[in-house]
Structure formats: structure tokens, C-alpha cells
Design a protein around this motif. Sequence first.
Motif, mmCIF file in Angstrom:
data_model
loop_
_atom_site.group_PDB
_atom_site.id
_atom_site.type_symbol
_atom_site.label_atom_id
_atom_site.label_comp_id
_atom_site.label_asym_id
_atom_site.label_seq_id
_atom_site.Cartn_x
_atom_site.Cartn_y
_atom_site.Cartn_z
ATOM 1 N N LEU A 28 1.075 -1.101 0.093
ATOM 2 C CA LEU A 28 -0.042 -0.192 0.377
ATOM 3 C C LEU A 28 0.966 0.993 -0.117
ATOM 4 N N SER A 29 2.114 1.302 0.818
ATOM 5 C CA SER A 29 2.776 2.693 0.658
ATOM 6 C C SER A 29 3.426 2.756 -0.074
ATOM 7 N N ILE A 30 4.211 1.449 -0.607
ATOM 8 C CA ILE A 30 5.356 1.636 -1.833
ATOM 9 C C ILE A 30 4.199 1.769 -2.902
ATOM 10 N N GLY A 31 3.200 1.252 -3.442
ATOM 11 C CA GLY A 31 1.884 2.028 -3.811
ATOM 12 C C GLY A 31 1.385 3.626 -4.446
ATOM 13 N N LEU A 36 2.376 1.084 -8.365
ATOM 14 C CA LEU A 36 2.713 -0.172 -8.015
ATOM 15 C C LEU A 36 3.018 -0.868 -9.517
ATOM 16 N N SER A 37 2.849 -0.169 -10.588
ATOM 17 C CA SER A 37 4.449 -1.081 -11.845
ATOM 18 C C SER A 37 5.308 -0.300 -11.255
ATOM 19 N N ARG A 38 5.731 -0.016 -10.892
ATOM 20 C CA ARG A 38 7.127 0.608 -10.178
ATOM 21 C C ARG A 38 7.565 -0.321 -9.642
ATOM 22 N N TYR A 42 9.514 -5.496 -6.278
ATOM 23 C CA TYR A 42 8.751 -5.221 -5.240
ATOM 24 C C TYR A 42 8.222 -6.329 -4.620
ATOM 25 N N LEU A 43 6.925 -6.664 -5.357
ATOM 26 C CA LEU A 43 5.306 -7.953 -5.583
ATOM 27 C C LEU A 43 6.773 -8.942 -5.809
ATOM 28 N N LEU A 158 -4.003 -6.163 -4.812
ATOM 29 C CA LEU A 158 -4.551 -5.434 -4.466
ATOM 30 C C LEU A 158 -4.740 -4.324 -3.580
ATOM 31 N N TRP A 159 -3.573 -4.438 -2.912
ATOM 32 C CA TRP A 159 -3.314 -3.990 -1.802
ATOM 33 C C TRP A 159 -2.092 -2.701 -2.233
ATOM 34 N N GLY A 160 -1.138 -3.050 -2.985
ATOM 35 C CA GLY A 160 -0.830 -2.156 -4.158
ATOM 36 C C GLY A 160 -1.386 -1.294 -5.049
ATOM 37 N N LEU A 161 -2.756 -2.175 -5.698
ATOM 38 C CA LEU A 161 -3.299 -1.063 -6.421
ATOM 39 C C LEU A 161 -4.146 -0.154 -5.156
ATOM 40 N N GLY A 162 -4.700 -0.642 -3.846
ATOM 41 C CA GLY A 162 -4.672 0.816 -3.523
ATOM 42 C C GLY A 162 -4.003 1.951 -3.002
ATOM 43 N N GLY A 163 -3.376 1.606 -2.937
ATOM 44 C CA GLY A 163 -1.432 2.140 -2.964
ATOM 45 C C GLY A 163 -2.062 3.665 -4.294
ATOM 46 N N ASP A 164 -1.904 2.903 -5.560
ATOM 47 C CA ASP A 164 -1.608 3.156 -6.653
ATOM 48 C C ASP A 164 -3.331 4.506 -6.772
ATOM 49 N N ALA A 165 -4.009 3.998 -6.032
ATOM 50 C CA ALA A 165 -4.762 4.669 -5.879
ATOM 51 C C ALA A 165 -5.192 5.569 -5.271
ATOM 52 N N ILE A 166 -4.391 5.575 -3.804
ATOM 53 C CA ILE A 166 -4.212 6.829 -3.291
ATOM 54 C C ILE A 166 -2.749 7.624 -3.595
#
Length: 197
Positions: A28-31, A36-38, A42-43, A158-166
Motif C-alpha cells: 500500500l505504501s509503495i503503491g 505499483l508498476s514501478r 518488489y511485489l 489489491l493492496w498495491g493497487l489501493g496504494g496506486d489509487a491513493i
Amino acid sequence: MSLEALTLGAFFIATMSFTPGPANLSLLSIGASVGLSRALPYLVGVWTGGLAVVAAGALGLGALFVALPTLFFTLKFVGFAYICWLAWKLVRAGFGGSVLDIAPSFWAGVALHPVNPKAYVQVVMVFSVFVAPDSPYAPQAIILAALCIATMMMATSLWGLGGDAIRLFVRDPRVMRFVAVAASLFMVASVGAALVL
């Protein structure tokens, strides 16, 4: 393995995988910081480390922990210390902060699950509670391991995509700071809860 045991196992795995924990909250933080694409290396690293922990659980890690409780105790507290350090970095960076301008590496992702006490609690429970003793172990272990891995991959993505949305929709630095602090506190609390199990 009965359908009832499989259903209960899948529910337990989903609950453990989708709730806040170090992998999910770090993604979430990294996204939110770099997208997330970058952060794909890590993912993939998080998935690789998770696969290693699931494989160890399927191969009898729980029995080793029962035989050597001091080892499990030590691992839980070393892991908790690492998670506290990771949470501190997240708080200092904040979402969108310059500390996370560069996405963490594949190897940083690999290292996360092997020091995560919550991951060990999950696999020990999965491969001890949801396996029928009157059926061959290997087919059950393969099914449960596949469920663990697939669910972990969905949850972390999904958590990474949530970070992207933030990152895309929240511009107020105070809100980003609040979310970073809250994510860090949840990370420490989730692992702290695993320490008492």
C-alpha cells in the motif's frame, strides 16, 4: 480432505491474507509512493518469499517449531523487531515522500515474509488444522499451498493497487501522513497479535 475442511481452510487463508499485515501495508505504501508498476520487482519478491514460507509450512515447519519452541520464539521476536523498523521507515517516509522515490528491490520483497511472524502462524495453522489425518497428506498439502499462494498474490496486488489509487486521488500531504502512520500502526499491531499465538 472434506469439502467442509477445504471451505473453512480457504476462509481462514483469505482472512489472514487480505487483512493488514507487513506485506499488504508495505505494498500500500509503495503503491502510494511510486506506483505499483514501478514496484513490480518488489511485489514479485514478496510472492517469492511467501512461496518459500508456504513451502516450508507444507514440508513440516510446524513440527520443527513444536520440537524447538525456542527457535519459534526467537524467530517471532526477530521478525517483530524487523517489522517495527519497517513501520518506522514508513512513518518517516509518508506516502509520496522522497524517501520512497525509488521502489524497493526484488530482494527486499523476498526478505519480508520469512521474517513475518504472521506468515508463520498462518502456515502452521493451515497445515495442521485443515489437513485430514485419515487421508494422504501430499494432495491436501498441494491444494492448501496453492490456495495460500494464489490468495497471497491476489491480496498483495489489491493492496498495491489501493496504494496506486491513493497516489492518484489524494494530494493533501496531511492525509498522506495520516494514512502512513495508520498503516504503520496496523502493521505493528497485526504482527504483535501474532506474537501471542
